[in-house]
Motif scaffolding. Structure first.
Motif: not given
Length: 138
Positions: A50-52, A66-70, A103-104
């Motif tokens: 989830s990206v803003m 939020g969500g997975d780390w990359v 990540d978050v």
């Protein structure tokens, strides 16, 4: 009466051949079952993030909400409109905090050389998928 003229006792040969056939059968069945079960393993999944996005006239910042780390080295940003396309790799991106994963709480900033007009699309991509796509709003 024994008809064996060589004098050798060959009664154990059939037991050894039988066991070798059983072992061969087990090996064949094991390889067939493992090949069939390999098809039921789940495939690798693409990250879900989830990206803003925030932007000003020349900078774009993508915030991980939020969500997975990359892995940061796998990320690149593409900015495009109908007439142009610019790609930015990890060396062009500023990752805060400076670490190896996005990540978050992290954010990625890209500084461009031109002013946005408002018709651009921004994509955050990995080698396998588009993680985020959004339009620049002025």
């Amino acid at each position: 009466m024994n008809t064996n003229t060589s004098g050798l006792n060959e009664s154990g040969a059939s037991e050894v051949i039988g066991e070798m056939l059983m072992i061969a059968l087990v090996v064949i069945l094991l390889s067939v079952f493992s090949a069939v079960l390999f098809n039921f393993l789940p495939a690798g999944r693409d990250p879900s993030v989830s990206v803003m996005m925030t932007n000003d006239r020349q900078d774009i910042t993508l915030w991980h909400k939020g969500g997975d780390w990359v892995q940061a080295e796998d990320l690149s940003i593409v900015i495009m409109n109908e007439t142009s396309r610019q790609s930015f790799t990890r060396s062009d991106l500023i990752l805060v905090p400076d670490k190896t994963v996005f990540d978050v709480g992290s954010n990625l900033t890209v500084r461009t050389e031109y002013s946005f007009k408002g018709d651009e699309t921004v994509k955050l991509i990995t080698p396998r998928t588009v993680v985020f796509s959004g339009r620049i709003v002025l």
